[in-house]
Design a protein around this motif. Sequence first.
Motif, mmCIF file in Angstrom:
data_model
loop_
_atom_site.group_PDB
_atom_site.id
_atom_site.type_symbol
_atom_site.label_atom_id
_atom_site.label_comp_id
_atom_site.label_asym_id
_atom_site.label_seq_id
_atom_site.Cartn_x
_atom_site.Cartn_y
_atom_site.Cartn_z
ATOM 1 N N ASP A 72 3.814 -21.895 -2.611
ATOM 2 C CA ASP A 72 5.184 -21.791 -2.122
ATOM 3 C C ASP A 72 6.221 -21.966 -3.226
ATOM 4 O O ASP A 72 7.375 -21.551 -3.069
ATOM 5 N N GLY A 73 5.848 -22.596 -4.316
ATOM 6 C CA GLY A 73 6.800 -22.794 -5.408
ATOM 7 C C GLY A 73 6.596 -21.848 -6.570
ATOM 8 O O GLY A 73 7.555 -21.269 -7.104
ATOM 9 N N ILE A 74 5.331 -21.662 -6.980
ATOM 10 C CA ILE A 74 5.026 -20.840 -8.151
ATOM 11 C C ILE A 74 5.228 -19.357 -7.865
ATOM 12 O O ILE A 74 5.804 -18.613 -8.669
ATOM 13 N N GLN A 75 4.765 -18.899 -6.710
ATOM 14 C CA GLN A 75 4.858 -17.460 -6.420
ATOM 15 C C GLN A 75 6.300 -16.949 -6.363
ATOM 16 O O GLN A 75 6.593 -15.911 -6.946
ATOM 17 N N PRO A 76 7.261 -17.610 -5.663
ATOM 18 C CA PRO A 76 8.633 -17.083 -5.690
ATOM 19 C C PRO A 76 9.252 -17.115 -7.091
ATOM 20 O O PRO A 76 10.038 -16.227 -7.443
ATOM 21 N N LEU A 77 8.880 -18.127 -7.905
ATOM 22 C CA LEU A 77 9.395 -18.167 -9.279
ATOM 23 C C LEU A 77 8.876 -16.974 -10.073
ATOM 24 O O LEU A 77 9.641 -16.272 -10.746
ATOM 25 N N ARG A 338 6.092 -8.173 4.153
ATOM 26 C CA ARG A 338 5.815 -6.949 3.397
ATOM 27 C C ARG A 338 5.344 -7.350 2.004
ATOM 28 O O ARG A 338 5.922 -8.230 1.363
ATOM 29 N N PRO A 339 4.282 -6.749 1.508
ATOM 30 C CA PRO A 339 3.816 -7.087 0.153
ATOM 31 C C PRO A 339 4.780 -6.577 -0.902
ATOM 32 O O PRO A 339 5.425 -5.537 -0.736
ATOM 33 N N LEU A 340 4.902 -7.332 -1.961
ATOM 34 C CA LEU A 340 5.741 -6.930 -3.093
ATOM 35 C C LEU A 340 4.897 -6.017 -3.984
ATOM 36 O O LEU A 340 3.902 -6.456 -4.582
ATOM 37 N N PRO A 341 5.256 -4.752 -4.072
ATOM 38 C CA PRO A 341 4.408 -3.794 -4.817
ATOM 39 C C PRO A 341 4.197 -4.226 -6.271
ATOM 40 O O PRO A 341 5.164 -4.591 -6.978
ATOM 41 N N MET A 382 2.248 -14.517 -0.904
ATOM 42 C CA MET A 382 3.137 -14.983 0.145
ATOM 43 C C MET A 382 3.875 -13.788 0.750
ATOM 44 O O MET A 382 4.374 -12.919 0.034
ATOM 45 N N TYR A 383 3.933 -13.763 2.077
ATOM 46 C CA TYR A 383 4.448 -12.584 2.765
ATOM 47 C C TYR A 383 5.925 -12.341 2.536
ATOM 48 O O TYR A 383 6.427 -11.235 2.731
ATOM 49 N N TRP A 384 6.658 -13.356 2.083
ATOM 50 C CA TRP A 384 8.121 -13.252 2.016
ATOM 51 C C TRP A 384 8.640 -13.060 0.592
ATOM 52 O O TRP A 384 9.849 -13.176 0.356
ATOM 53 N N LEU A 385 7.784 -12.736 -0.342
ATOM 54 C CA LEU A 385 8.254 -12.596 -1.733
ATOM 55 C C LEU A 385 9.250 -11.455 -1.891
ATOM 56 O O LEU A 385 10.084 -11.469 -2.818
ATOM 57 N N HIS A 386 9.194 -10.464 -1.002
ATOM 58 C CA HIS A 386 10.137 -9.351 -1.138
ATOM 59 C C HIS A 386 11.569 -9.798 -0.880
ATOM 60 O O HIS A 386 12.520 -9.143 -1.327
ATOM 61 N N PHE A 387 11.761 -10.954 -0.163
ATOM 62 C CA PHE A 387 13.111 -11.478 0.022
ATOM 63 C C PHE A 387 13.660 -12.035 -1.303
ATOM 64 O O PHE A 387 14.870 -11.981 -1.551
#
Length: 930
Positions: A72-77, A338-341, A382-387
């Motif tokens: 939850d922390g590393i992936q959005p960064l 949505r996956p982040l391409p 994470m499903y929300w990385l596209h945000f």
Amino acid sequence: MMLATVLLSLLLTLGQPQRISSQRLRTNNRATLNVTLVYPEDATILIGALFPIHNSKTVNGVDVCGELQGEDGIQPLEAMLYTLDEINSNPDLLPGIKLGALVMDSCNSPTLALDQSLGFIKGFLAGQNQYHTSEFMCGDGSIPLFRGGQFDKVVGVIGGQSSSISVQMASVLRVIEMPQISYLSTSASLSNKERYPYFLRTVPSDSNQAEAILKILRSFGWSYASLVYSGDDYGEDGHRQLKAKAAEFDVCFASPHRISKEDDDLHYRKVVDDLKKEATVVVVFAHRRVFSRLMRTVELADLHSRFMWVGSDGWSSSTPEQMETVLEGAIAVEPLARPLPGFDEYFQSLSSESNTRNPWFAEYWKSRNNVRNQKRTPYRQMYWLHFVRDAVYAFAHALNNLWQMNCNGKEGLCNRMGHDGHIHGDDLLEQLLNVTFTDVTGNPFRFLENGAGLPRYTIQNYQRLQGYNYSWVPVGNYSPAEFSHQSKGTSADQPELFLNEPIMKYRHESPFPKSSCGVPCLPGQARIPLQDTCCWRCEDCHQHQYLNSTTQQCNDCDKCNTPNSNRNGCVIKEEKFIDYKNRWAITSMAFASTGIFSTVLVAVIFWIHLDTPVIKAASRELSYILLAGIMLSFVMTFVIVSPPSQFTCGLTRFFLGFSYTVCYAAILTKTNRISRIFNKNPTKPTKARYTSPMSQLVIVTLLVSVEVVINISWLVYYTPTTKHLCDQSTDYRIRICNGLDDYSYIVGLIYPLVLVCFCTVYAIKTRKCPGGFNEARYIAFTNYTTCLIWLVFVPLYISTGATDDVRIVTLAMSLSLGGFVQLGCLFFPKIHIVLFKPEKNTRDAVMSITRTSSYRGSGRRPGPEDQHQSAPAIIFLNNTTKQGGKDEGGLKVPPAHFDPGIVTNKDPSGKVNEGYLSVIPPKNQDTAGM
């Protein structure tokens, strides 16, 4: 002034100037709060960011950073850094300008995030001091910088992840007018532009998420559910939105339960005990840490299969370990998944050796690769990385728009755009609100007026896959039609719920449970709410009620309506009215027919015996008028019991009083005539006026005309119509004449009542007249009996219910009874004499007075010798003495030359009457009757 003081105090906290020599800045103790990532080092413009790299824990009542949070922390960064690389490699976006990031750790704590956000204020003040008004100098004469001056380049901030952190950040950043974009904060309170004017988000507001949850409940028929929410801004706002909109979707909640991470285990156990007594479905609007404790409490209580969980995005992004069996079958609403391409390839290629720009990646790499167990944690994006991508691109496109507006195509940051090293927050916010670009789904992204993203959600179902593996499986969406592609013809921004129910699963492949505290009611049964508004009992609607399909309550039909066969509406009742086939009407008409026959019979007998003394003394003309009025009373029965119409109602109102008026006008005229003749003062020899038959007819006509005027005026003022009498206890309505059910018909009877009173007075005044003329007893008895009839029938008429035909027949029967009373009292005695006592139908009998009379014409007081003697008669009966060749009929005073002395008081009564009646002509002579 207050703002300046606050900013000044913050500026005084700036340390000595520091230089950034690498991509990672740390203090000597290397605590995570003092670690700042700046990438790239030569960035022209920086976007600040706060990510929850670590979790927080409470030590002595103070929040401190704890262990690494993980994905939850590393992936959005990394998603932000990945997106920045993509933007900087695009020559058409911000040409000559390198966009970078300045990232800090929020430790998933609102308090620590607030402290970190103050760094942006310090950097802003340092930039103001460096590029605008230099109010502060270091001891060596240099310009003070905050952390090497990189904070001066920050023009906006991305974060926080949770709503409670975003609230703290937005409260601080509004002071320096710095735009903020959150990628996962959904609290509805953040849409308040008066409190958070510079806050935006790429995810939709919780008000939309609450609607999505309620539509799911309605879709499964779950009308009753329990509600648990966390005691922070996120949970409080979600609770308010759910409660406010629940009634709109026919859903209600049991008593809500508030929990927080500070609550002890006893409170959690109490909440679980309360949930056992409530609904099967439990809606949880809380953050992951609070939800994890709740699931552990449920697992310890051995309630694995007791609840069906429906949740928000706050806890459904990951599942607590060893809680899979408790959560199986749960349904959650998450922002669009949505996956982040390209991110999967990028992220899986990273290692602690290759990824040196991220100061926290080495720690993450170590925790991910469990050296002791030689077990590598599976990676899942994470499903929300596209945000996060949308937030970075929103800043990039807004800055690009500013560059196009101010730099005239010249590459790099021009002075007009940068304002001597500073981009105004209002200018950037204006561009952000109007930015449009293509997101990962290929659809246009834009902010709504409240600063939130379009309502786009994915519906997830927690299922057991092959073996004992569990995972969240997308089973639907709640998005505008342009995203869901499931419906047509709807508003582009109006979200719709789509569920792929065939692929949804509950525990052990069993069907989803029911959640309602009231059993379905049968057709025609109402839901009677119990203590909880969602609980009810079924109750049959009453005979006169129908079931309102909207409220599920019994509503009364109008008195003239009755429920239809399906009991879902009202129809007009069957109409009934009294007619000639009604048993009461037949009884009344039979009674009236007897009266008509009797009246005709009396009239015939009167005609046959027209010239006999008894008939002559009865005033023949007035008697026939009286018989006509009696006949009219009987005939009115056929009008009253006829089917009500405007015509028959008008006849009833007119002739009801008119028939009585005709009768009592004739009686009044008759008694008045006799009174004026017999009570005339003998000292005045003049003849009584208006005693001829024509005069009597004129008087009767005048008396009757008053009633005619009253009735005509009444009919004009109050037009006769029909109405319906209705009662809820009957299944029909009765048509009657308007006014028949109240006291308005008494208007036509007021004048006849006055005539009755006058008749009574004159009957008393004529009580001493000769027996053939004395009808005081009969008239008085007639009046008394008539009053008695009305005293009996009027209360019966008024008290009779609308369902009883007696109400209408009462009126007809009272008229007939009145006619019979008049026939019996005024005519039958005379008929009896004519037919059965002919010896009394003589001149002597007519003129005799059978009781003592003190006639006022005598010149002396009667003595004892006068007992049982006839009083001297002072009139001739039907004297036909010709005067001047002309006959004068009627009652006559004696001629002036007559000497009453020829008859003494001691002469027999026969002598007296014989002398005075000797001039009565025989029957065959043409005489004028009274």
